[in-house]
Motif scaffolding. Sequence first.
Motif, mmCIF file in Angstrom:
data_model
loop_
_atom_site.group_PDB
_atom_site.id
_atom_site.type_symbol
_atom_site.label_atom_id
_atom_site.label_comp_id
_atom_site.label_asym_id
_atom_site.label_seq_id
_atom_site.Cartn_x
_atom_site.Cartn_y
_atom_site.Cartn_z
ATOM 1 N N GLY A 94 17.570 3.878 -7.100
ATOM 2 C CA GLY A 94 18.159 2.659 -6.572
ATOM 3 C C GLY A 94 18.257 2.567 -5.064
ATOM 4 N N GLU A 95 18.014 3.649 -4.340
ATOM 5 C CA GLU A 95 18.057 3.613 -2.873
ATOM 6 C C GLU A 95 16.776 2.957 -2.354
ATOM 7 O OE1 GLU A 95 20.331 5.060 -0.570
ATOM 8 O OE2 GLU A 95 21.671 5.316 -2.272
ATOM 9 N N PRO A 96 16.874 2.049 -1.404
ATOM 10 C CA PRO A 96 15.645 1.428 -0.890
ATOM 11 C C PRO A 96 14.871 2.387 0.018
ATOM 12 C CG PRO A 96 17.569 0.591 0.274
ATOM 13 C CD PRO A 96 18.081 1.490 -0.815
ATOM 14 N N LEU A 97 13.536 2.299 -0.068
ATOM 15 C CA LEU A 97 12.676 3.055 0.843
ATOM 16 C C LEU A 97 12.673 2.370 2.202
ATOM 17 C CD1 LEU A 97 9.445 3.856 -1.220
ATOM 18 C CD2 LEU A 97 11.089 5.495 -0.318
ATOM 19 N N SER A 98 12.473 3.134 3.237
ATOM 20 C CA SER A 98 12.342 2.530 4.569
ATOM 21 C C SER A 98 11.081 1.668 4.589
ATOM 22 C CB SER A 98 12.259 3.619 5.636
ATOM 23 O OG SER A 98 11.021 4.305 5.532
ATOM 24 N N ARG A 99 11.030 0.721 5.526
ATOM 25 C CA ARG A 99 9.861 -0.171 5.619
ATOM 26 C C ARG A 99 8.590 0.635 5.877
ATOM 27 N NH1 ARG A 99 9.567 -5.420 7.491
ATOM 28 N NH2 ARG A 99 10.979 -6.614 6.223
ATOM 29 N N LEU A 100 8.701 1.652 6.715
ATOM 30 C CA LEU A 100 7.537 2.479 7.026
ATOM 31 C C LEU A 100 7.026 3.189 5.772
ATOM 32 C CD1 LEU A 100 5.645 3.649 9.181
ATOM 33 C CD2 LEU A 100 7.337 5.444 9.570
ATOM 34 N N MET A 101 7.935 3.717 4.976
ATOM 35 C CA MET A 101 7.525 4.392 3.744
ATOM 36 C C MET A 101 7.000 3.402 2.720
ATOM 37 S SD MET A 101 9.799 7.651 2.827
ATOM 38 C CE MET A 101 10.258 8.840 4.058
ATOM 39 N N GLN A 102 7.560 2.219 2.673
ATOM 40 C CA GLN A 102 7.050 1.200 1.758
ATOM 41 C C GLN A 102 5.603 0.859 2.087
ATOM 42 O OE1 GLN A 102 9.567 -2.285 1.722
ATOM 43 N NE2 GLN A 102 11.382 -1.125 1.125
ATOM 44 N N ARG A 103 5.346 0.666 3.385
ATOM 45 C CA ARG A 103 3.995 0.336 3.829
ATOM 46 C C ARG A 103 3.034 1.489 3.530
ATOM 47 N NH1 ARG A 103 3.999 -0.004 9.594
ATOM 48 N NH2 ARG A 103 5.814 -1.287 9.213
ATOM 49 N N ALA A 104 3.477 2.707 3.825
ATOM 50 C CA ALA A 104 2.635 3.874 3.569
ATOM 51 C C ALA A 104 2.371 4.044 2.073
ATOM 52 C CB ALA A 104 3.296 5.130 4.140
ATOM 53 N N LEU A 105 3.366 3.769 1.254
ATOM 54 C CA LEU A 105 3.201 3.864 -0.196
ATOM 55 C C LEU A 105 2.192 2.836 -0.699
ATOM 56 C CD1 LEU A 105 4.031 5.045 -2.922
ATOM 57 C CD2 LEU A 105 5.953 3.452 -2.953
ATOM 58 N N ARG A 106 2.273 1.609 -0.180
ATOM 59 C CA ARG A 106 1.309 0.579 -0.572
ATOM 60 C C ARG A 106 -0.114 1.006 -0.234
ATOM 61 N NH1 ARG A 106 5.259 -3.156 1.039
ATOM 62 N NH2 ARG A 106 4.393 -3.240 3.130
ATOM 63 N N HIS A 107 -0.306 1.507 0.999
ATOM 64 C CA HIS A 107 -1.650 1.938 1.426
ATOM 65 C C HIS A 107 -2.142 3.100 0.570
ATOM 66 C CE1 HIS A 107 -2.045 -0.697 4.847
ATOM 67 N NE2 HIS A 107 -0.859 -0.320 5.318
ATOM 68 N N ALA A 108 -1.269 4.043 0.300
ATOM 69 C CA ALA A 108 -1.658 5.212 -0.496
ATOM 70 C C ALA A 108 -2.004 4.807 -1.928
ATOM 71 C CB ALA A 108 -0.539 6.258 -0.485
ATOM 72 N N LEU A 109 -1.234 3.870 -2.494
ATOM 73 C CA LEU A 109 -1.527 3.393 -3.850
ATOM 74 C C LEU A 109 -2.852 2.633 -3.896
ATOM 75 C CD1 LEU A 109 2.006 2.283 -5.080
ATOM 76 C CD2 LEU A 109 0.584 4.114 -6.038
ATOM 77 N N ARG A 110 -3.123 1.838 -2.875
ATOM 78 C CA ARG A 110 -4.414 1.130 -2.818
ATOM 79 C C ARG A 110 -5.566 2.126 -2.784
ATOM 80 N NH1 ARG A 110 -2.367 -2.842 1.642
ATOM 81 N NH2 ARG A 110 -1.311 -4.368 0.354
ATOM 82 N N ARG A 111 -5.399 3.161 -1.956
ATOM 83 C CA ARG A 111 -6.437 4.184 -1.859
ATOM 84 C C ARG A 111 -6.629 4.891 -3.198
ATOM 85 N NH1 ARG A 111 -4.183 6.577 2.597
ATOM 86 N NH2 ARG A 111 -4.509 4.883 4.009
ATOM 87 N N LEU A 112 -5.521 5.216 -3.857
ATOM 88 C CA LEU A 112 -5.582 5.892 -5.151
ATOM 89 C C LEU A 112 -6.291 5.016 -6.178
ATOM 90 C CD1 LEU A 112 -4.708 8.338 -6.903
ATOM 91 C CD2 LEU A 112 -2.632 7.070 -7.425
#
Length: 133
Positions: A94-112
């Motif tokens: 339930g804790e929100p991710l930081s904006r930087l981590m959210q962006r990095a997660l999106r990029h990493a998921l796209r790559r995956l």
Amino acid sequence: MHRTTMLPGDWWDLTAENSVEDQPGQDVVALRAEIDQLRRALAGRMVIDQACGMVMVLAPCRRGPARNLLVDISRQCNTKLPEVAAAVVAAWEGEPLSRLMQRALRHALRRLCAEDRGCDSSPADETSGRGRS
């Protein structure tokens, strides 16, 4: 049979005995520091394994790609891997991710996902390719 044992010349010297007593104390301090370091490493490893499992569930993949995804986020955010893993686990709770981590997660998921489909293009190539078509 008769054995002869040679003792050092300072065998009964009290100053030599004191220096020998300091060595075990130094060993104990060094061992305690090593134990603390190993405990921290083990705790970090446990949270990394937990986060890998979560990624494996959310983005159906094996352990290797899941760990690589976390490492990728860690590099993009310039954050240590255990800290990224702890943030992912906290986000699950339930804790929100930081904006930087959210962006990095999106990029990493796209790559995956692109790797999973067999595409060698990066997300930047995909967006630039769309504009040309």
